[in-house]
Write an enzyme that holds these catalytic residues in place. Sequence first.
Site, PDB file in Angstrom:
ATOM      1  N   GLU A 176      75.551  94.377  10.414  1.00 41.11           N
ATOM      2  CA  GLU A 176      74.231  94.016  10.786  1.00 41.11           C
ATOM      3  C   GLU A 176      73.984  94.694  12.139  1.00 41.11           C
ATOM      4  O   GLU A 176      74.712  94.559  13.085  1.00 41.11           O
ATOM      5  CB  GLU A 176      73.949  92.420  10.956  1.00 41.11           C
ATOM      6  CG  GLU A 176      74.196  91.575   9.579  1.00 41.11           C
ATOM      7  CD  GLU A 176      73.926  90.245  10.092  1.00 41.11           C
ATOM      8  OE1 GLU A 176      73.704  89.715  11.010  1.00 41.11           O
ATOM      9  OE2 GLU A 176      74.467  89.339   9.440  1.00 41.11           O
ATOM     10  N   GLU A 236      61.528  86.699   7.814  1.00 41.05           N
ATOM     11  CA  GLU A 236      61.631  85.446   6.969  1.00 41.05           C
ATOM     12  C   GLU A 236      61.351  84.211   7.825  1.00 41.05           C
ATOM     13  O   GLU A 236      61.933  83.797   8.852  1.00 41.05           O
ATOM     14  CB  GLU A 236      63.233  85.374   6.685  1.00 41.05           C
ATOM     15  CG  GLU A 236      63.836  86.618   5.955  1.00 41.05           C
ATOM     16  CD  GLU A 236      65.505  86.520   5.851  1.00 41.05           C
ATOM     17  OE1 GLU A 236      66.045  85.665   5.373  1.00 41.05           O
ATOM     18  OE2 GLU A 236      65.850  87.594   6.744  1.00 41.05           O
ATOM     19  N   GLU A 287      64.305  85.221  15.360  1.00 42.81           N
ATOM     20  CA  GLU A 287      65.050  85.012  14.278  1.00 42.81           C
ATOM     21  C   GLU A 287      64.392  85.532  13.338  1.00 42.81           C
ATOM     22  O   GLU A 287      64.580  85.875  11.936  1.00 42.81           O
ATOM     23  CB  GLU A 287      65.692  83.803  14.399  1.00 42.81           C
ATOM     24  CG  GLU A 287      66.945  83.614  14.915  1.00 42.81           C
ATOM     25  CD  GLU A 287      68.202  84.712  14.644  1.00 42.81           C
ATOM     26  OE1 GLU A 287      68.327  84.576  13.404  1.00 42.81           O
ATOM     27  OE2 GLU A 287      68.606  85.296  15.531  1.00 42.81           O
ATOM     28  N   LYS A 293      63.720  80.982   8.819  1.00 44.67           N
ATOM     29  CA  LYS A 293      64.973  80.793   9.404  1.00 44.67           C
ATOM     30  C   LYS A 293      64.725  79.948  10.726  1.00 44.67           C
ATOM     31  O   LYS A 293      63.605  80.002  11.080  1.00 44.67           O
ATOM     32  CB  LYS A 293      65.193  82.382   9.871  1.00 44.67           C
ATOM     33  CG  LYS A 293      65.373  83.364   8.913  1.00 44.67           C
ATOM     34  CD  LYS A 293      66.231  84.573   9.276  1.00 44.67           C
ATOM     35  CE  LYS A 293      67.571  84.138   9.797  1.00 44.67           C
ATOM     36  NZ  LYS A 293      68.159  85.373  10.401  1.00 44.67           N
TER      37      LYS A 293
END
Length: 432
Positions: free
Chosen positions: A269, A321, A330, A324
């Site tokens: 990541e 997203e 985030e 999250k």
Amino acid sequence: MFSMAKCTRINAVAFLLLLCSQMCLLQGVSALGIDYGQLGDNLLPPQQVVNLLRSNNITKARIFDTNPRILTAFAKSDIELIVSVENEMLSQLSNSQAALQWVNTRIKPYLPATKITDIMVGNELDAADLLPSLVPAMSSSQKSLSQLGLDSHIKVSSPFSYGVMEESYPPSAGSFRSDVSDVMSQVLQFLSTTKAPFWINAYPHFAYKGNSKEISLDYVLFSNDGLSAGVTDPSSNLHYDNLLYAQVHAVIYAVKALGFDDIEVKVGETGWPSKGDDDELGASLENAALYNGNLLKRQLAKEGTPLKPNLDVYIFALFNENKKAGPTSERNFGMFQPNGTVAYNAGLTGYSSSTTSAPNSTDAPTPNPSEPPSSPTTSTEPSSPPTPTLSEPPTSDAKSTNALSPPTPSPSLPEIPLTYSSGVKTAATMGR
């Protein structure tokens, strides 16, 4: 008339050169992987995700579970897929029979149509109650693959947060924290025996946010030019013009410090948020476009680091997203919006319903009815998908911090000792 015809020819040549450069850009994306998180209630359905990846020639992806809808959708797409064992399942998979059942129901039914290449056992494990179960779960999973004749095609490993690092500057002094070194030695012994890679999650953004007075924004955004910019390791004499490569090298040296020279290090990541809270320095659309766009260019050029000519990198993440937890950043690491449109211009194109589809899902294997439930991806299909637009990534002169950011630091990072291990996610944001 002559000048007009000449001008027309020049314009036509310029257009063809631009089109060629853009198509070459897209053709080269196969060198890069992307992390496909599912913590959103408005994401594209898996089949459309396959189309989105194929339209950008992205041939590697990673998911954080074994969602049967995704495994089915990826069948015959020729996209290499990394799947994951959720953290809460580690203790169960330490049991050899449970591991065999897991592989039999979660992995085997989808092969070979779905190109599963790796199994990540857990994600960013750093808890005293989970680490002891890691190597037993990895070993049981590996034995199950071997028992079923699948071990030659699928590697077993586990991705770690950069928080496992004790020292990271200079990179040649890289070392793991003393409280995890015993587990790390066991993990590395397993990886060495099975010829599997060591995966590290590295986020220069977090290091910059925590130490912006000494870490140059240019250095973390791959925007340094010339040998005078960046840092030089006084021991190895290797020069780094960006922080990610320095972080990777620190991990390589930490692995070697434990006696392992034959293990490949890969980046599971890395990424940059396009939006953040007021105290999340550097989180902006411009910086996200620069970081990921510049990283993409380097991967396309197969540039690699001074020690690793070919560095495998997975960008986090595919989508923004909305479910999250944690700070605003985030929920804003995606290169695409949930409906498949680009979040910013990093050289990729958005989803289109006219994109060539992968083989019909009826050609894919049907999930085993006895399969344990997996977290479903709740999705809604966009009513009017956007038409993709070929575009070049932004140039390096458009960087910015967020509204409360200080002026951009000098492009040269001072040659002073810096600790990069601060560039990690907090406990609240670990686990994708």
